[in-house]
Design an enzyme around this catalytic site. Structure first.
Site, PDB file in Angstrom:
ATOM      1  N   LYS A 136       0.836  -1.012   0.011  1.00  0.00           N
ATOM      2  CA  LYS A 136      -0.126  -0.018  -0.053  1.00  0.00           C
ATOM      3  C   LYS A 136       0.907   1.303   0.069  1.00  0.00           C
ATOM      4  O   LYS A 136       1.902   1.492   0.655  1.00  0.00           O
ATOM      5  CB  LYS A 136      -0.773  -0.068   1.295  1.00  0.00           C
ATOM      6  CG  LYS A 136      -1.723   1.075   1.494  1.00  0.00           C
ATOM      7  CD  LYS A 136      -2.579   0.989   2.658  1.00  0.00           C
ATOM      8  CE  LYS A 136      -2.955   2.305   3.215  1.00  0.00           C
ATOM      9  NZ  LYS A 136      -4.297   1.991   4.156  1.00  0.00           N
TER      10      LYS A 136
HETATM   11  C1  R5P Z   1      -2.904   5.084   8.624  1.00  0.00           C
HETATM   12  O1  R5P Z   1      -2.287   4.766   9.421  1.00  0.00           O
HETATM   13  C2  R5P Z   1      -3.488   3.735   8.114  1.00  0.00           C
HETATM   14  O2  R5P Z   1      -2.649   2.704   7.652  1.00  0.00           O
HETATM   15  C3  R5P Z   1      -4.769   4.078   7.113  1.00  0.00           C
HETATM   16  O3  R5P Z   1      -5.237   2.847   6.776  1.00  0.00           O
HETATM   17  C4  R5P Z   1      -4.145   4.657   5.743  1.00  0.00           C
HETATM   18  O4  R5P Z   1      -3.856   5.977   5.943  1.00  0.00           O
HETATM   19  C5  R5P Z   1      -5.482   4.855   4.726  1.00  0.00           C
HETATM   20  O5  R5P Z   1      -6.225   5.830   4.784  1.00  0.00           O
HETATM   21  P1  R5P Z   1      -6.789   7.001   4.432  1.00  0.00           P
HETATM   22  O6  R5P Z   1      -7.518   6.651   3.061  1.00  0.00           O
HETATM   23  O7  R5P Z   1      -7.640   7.716   5.338  1.00  0.00           O
HETATM   24  O8  R5P Z   1      -5.395   7.643   4.274  1.00  0.00           O
END
Ligand code: R5P
Length: 292
Positions: A203
């Site tokens: 990711k």
């Molecule tokens: C952050 O610490 C997390 O891994 C979240 O899952 C990630 O940032 C994804 O969420 P967003 O789309 O809100 O950035």
């Protein structure tokens, strides 16, 4: 019971029929075991080859985050439109009934909050608990270039080893440290490091320039985080660009659960990821569905 005598002779070996040896449909994962491939297949749609993951693990560093004050109220209605739920074991056991029956990418690192150095993390979930929760993946944060880079890479390597023992894929989550910019050079390095260390998918963030190279340089599928809340049309535009430039899906949080209409936003994101809709059409879909 098998008999030692009087059996029909085995002869139907179909010697002229080749054994089907199709490659696994997800990039770079052909060489993995059945359990890993089965779990990846639960998360990634076989037709589109992509996934829409709903991230709501923010509480593990942020506490009650806007839109996640009551995951049982706000996340549950979204679950049916997500391919994967990404969350902590606390939120899962506390707020999501097992009957929801969705693949889970379990947040497995811990050790820091917004108040301290974020990269100072360790593994916070035993592999046995990931198995107990029937996790489809373990999500491990990696902080390339940050103060505790070493610890985070060690966490990743240990999780990959444990995951391979039990057939559970590891999702490398590339966090950007305070002094790092989200450019293709940094993201390309961080995602590649995750893949080289054995993650089955990664990711990262979308970057306006060079994202195609980030994807090409990563031998396993990449999904993008959404980041801070944007206006819906801009979030959908970012999603479309990422998919168009090779991302295998999204792992989106705030741009879904902080949207004015989270269900409609999730449906609009799905239309881009799985149906190849343009950002404009997806936004139109969002506007049409909103409030209904
Ligand atoms: C952050 O610490 C997390 O891994 C979240 O899952 C990630 O940032 C994804 O969420 P967003 O789309 O809100 O950035």
């Amino acid at each position: 019971m098998a008999d030692a005598t009087g059996n029909k002779i085995a002869k139907n070996y179909y010697v002229d029929v080749k054994v089907k040896q199709d490659g696994f449909y997800l990039k770079g994962l052909n060489g993995y075991d059945w359990g890993i491939q089965d779990r990846m297949t639960r998360m990634f749609n076989k037709k589109s080859g992509r996934t829409v993951m709903l991230a709501f693990d923010h509480g593990y560093i942020m506490g009650p985050t806007a839109g996640l004050e009551r995951p049982d109220v706000t996340v549950l209605p979204l679950a049916e439109y997500a391919d994967v739920l990404m969350c902590t074991r606390g939120a899962l056991r506390g707020c999501i009934p097992s009957t929801v029956n969705k693949p889970v990418a379990l947040r497995c690192t811990t050790g820091a909050t917004l108040l301290r150095e974020l990269s100072y993390e360790c593994l916070g979930v035993d592999i046995e608990d990931a198995v107990r929760l029937n996790a489809s993946a373990m999500a491990i944060q990696v902080f390339c270039g940050a103060e505790y880079e070493h610890n985070s890479l060690e966490n990743l390597a240990k999780a990959v080893d444990a995951g391979l023992r039990y057939g559970i894929p590891t999702l490398g989550v590339t966090a950007v440290g305070k002094d790092m910019v989200r450019d293709a050079r940094y993201l390309g390095m961080a995602t590649r490091v995750c893949a080289e260390l054995g993650c089955q998918f990664v990711k990262t963030y979308y970057c306006a320039e060079g994202f195609e190279e980030v994807v090409a340089g990563c031998p396993v599928p990449i999904v993008i985080a959404g980041g801070k809340k944007l206006p819906e049309n801009e979030a959908l535009e970012m999603c479309w660009k990422a998919i168009d430039e090779g991302a295998s899906g999204v792992d989106m949080g705030r741009n879904i659960f902080q949207s004015d209409d989270p269900v409609s936003m999730l449906k609009a994101v799905r239309s881009i990821v799985h149906d190849g809709e343009t950002a404009e059409k997806a936004y139109q879909m969002y506007c049409d569905l909103k409030g209904k």
